[in-house]
Design a protein around this motif. Structure first.
Motif, short mmCIF file in Angstrom:
data_model
loop_
_atom_site.label_atom_id
_atom_site.label_comp_id
_atom_site.label_asym_id
_atom_site.label_seq_id
_atom_site.Cartn_x
_atom_site.Cartn_y
_atom_site.Cartn_z
N CYS A 275 -28.88 84.01 -44.78
CA CYS A 275 -28.12 83.70 -45.96
C CYS A 275 -28.27 85.00 -46.88
O CYS A 275 -28.92 86.04 -46.60
N SER A 277 -28.74 85.47 -49.59
CA SER A 277 -30.03 85.27 -51.02
C SER A 277 -29.61 85.35 -52.07
O SER A 277 -28.21 85.43 -52.40
N CYS A 278 -30.35 84.85 -52.88
CA CYS A 278 -30.19 84.45 -54.51
C CYS A 278 -31.51 84.37 -55.02
O CYS A 278 -32.71 84.51 -54.29
N ARG A 280 -33.27 82.09 -55.62
CA ARG A 280 -34.38 81.06 -55.13
C ARG A 280 -34.93 81.52 -53.89
O ARG A 280 -35.94 81.13 -53.18
N GLN A 281 -34.70 83.00 -53.27
CA GLN A 281 -35.35 83.23 -52.01
C GLN A 281 -36.71 83.49 -52.19
O GLN A 281 -37.47 83.93 -53.41
N ILE A 308 -33.63 82.33 -43.35
CA ILE A 308 -32.92 81.69 -44.82
C ILE A 308 -34.12 81.84 -45.90
O ILE A 308 -35.24 81.41 -45.61
N CYS A 310 -34.65 80.16 -48.58
CA CYS A 310 -35.38 79.04 -49.25
C CYS A 310 -34.90 77.78 -48.51
O CYS A 310 -33.96 77.53 -47.65
#
Ligand code: SF4
Length: 376
Positions: A275, A277-278, A280-281, A308, A310
């Motif tokens: 992913c 990432s953001c 939430r990672q 991934i 999260c």
């Protein structure tokens, strides 16, 4: 190969072409789409050239092209062809004698345009050398070096001129009863190249060598090649390809494979699904993926790995991968094996652990104990 009864929207119907051989590599006739690159060393530097060929072959190159600009290079080809782990294509421009010398030196294929090497006698000599030494030929039309009469006829380089040039060269080979040839119609302009290749695909059953020439540096060239060749491959056109980058030949091979992998036309090594990432990672996704890409370069078994950040997308992606890691809370995440949640692992140990799990899984796939999750 790409026919998927479960997911028909992934199918690509490949154009039917004749099969030729480049050394021991089949090209066309449904053979796996081979990946090529070209050395950028001085050919007379035999050691440097062979080193580069070996690195490219280790990265997955099936065929490597080497320039033969002079007699000394043709002499060097003898050792290069003998020691190379993959078949060598000799790149010849205009000098028919280099073509003959390269065939004698053990080249598996000559990249030469028979219409540009002089009179009938010279053409016949090169074709005889190719026949005598089991050498195939690639006709390599390039928008930047079209014959004068075609430029006068069409006013500027264009798909019609390129295809006419290619068909003229084909006719010369056929008139000499030579059929072990493939053909490319390259241009740096993606639109021109794509149109020329589509037109060519209708007019001949010869295997087609794809390329967007002089595509640029690593980033620009990769994108241009993926657009141009990606579209053609998706239409089923193309039996072998070379990505042209102003970069290390190893990068060309990697990009070539990624294009084929992206279309499910060929698989090699670990396909990492990750992913962007953001906030939430649960761990540093970008750094982890960068590290894993390097640590897993030695794996040649086609398989998949999801990394991934999260639980939003982690479990879903892990369902379809051989090994997966999904970030969680409190410095640890979940390891998935064959699509199923398996065990927890601390973030600070997860790289070594994932490498180990991937290696184990690759071995099991190679031994036939399990099937790769996303092999099709
Ligand atoms: S999977 Fe999670 S961490 Fe990754 S981008 Fe989506 S929400 Fe963010």
């Amino acid at each position: 190969m790409s026919h998927n009864p479960v997911r028909p929207w992934r199918n690509i119907d490949r154009r039917e072409s004749r099969r030729i051989m480049v050394g021991d590599v089949p090209v066309g006739g449904g053979a796996p789409i081979s990946v090529q690159t070209m050395t950028n060393t001085v050919t007379t530097d035999v050691k440097g050239t062979l080193d580069q060929i070996i690195r490219a072959a280790e990265a997955g190159a099936d065929i490597v092209r080497v320039s033969v600009p002079d007699e000394a290079s043709a002499k060097a080809m003898k050792e290069i062809c003998r020691e190379s782990p993959v078949p060598i294509v000799a790149d010849i421009h205009f000098h028919y004698k280099r073509g003959i010398e390269a065939a004698e030196a053990g080249a598996a294929c000559l990249r030469i345009n028979p219409g540009n090497i002089g009179d009938e006698k010279r053409v016949a000599e090169v074709i005889k050398a190719a026949k005598d030494h089991n050498c195939s030929i690639r006709i390599g039309v390039n928008a930047g070096s079209l014959e004068k009469h075609l430029l006068e006829k069409y006013g500027e380089p264009c798909p019609d001129a390129m295809v006419e040039s290619g068909m003229d060269h084909i006719k010369i080979l056929q008139d000499h009863d030579f059929h072990e040839f493939k053909i490319s119609v390259k241009a740096s302009d993606v639109f021109m190249a794509a149109a020329a290749y589509q037109m060519l695909a209708e007019q001949t059953d010869a295997p087609i060598h794809l390329g967007i020439t002089e595509a640029g540096g690593l980033m620009t060239g990769t994108i241009k090649s993926a657009i141009g060749m990606g579209n053609l491959l998706w239409m089923g056109i193309g039996d072998t390809l070379r990505v042209s980058l102003s970069a290390d030949p190893v990068e060309e091979v990697k990009v070539g494979y990624e294009i084929l992998k992206g279309l499910g036309l060929r698989h090699r090594g670990v396909n990492i699904i990750s992913c962007p990432s953001c906030a939430r990672q649960g761990f540093d996704v970008i750094k982890t993926v960068e590290t894993l890409e390097k640590r897993l370069e030695h794996i040649k078994t086609p398989m998949s790995l999801s990394i991934i950040g999260c639980v939003v997308n982690g479990p879903g992606e892990a369902l379809m991968t051989d090994v997966g890691f999904t970030g969680g809370g409190a410095g640890s995440g979940m390891v998935y094996l064959a699509g199923k949640a398996s065990h927890k692992m601390n973030n600070d140990q997860m790289i070594d652990h994932i490498v180990e799990e991937v290696e184990k899984r690759a071995e099991a796939i190679e031994n036939g104990q399990v099937t790769a999750q996303a092999a099709e």
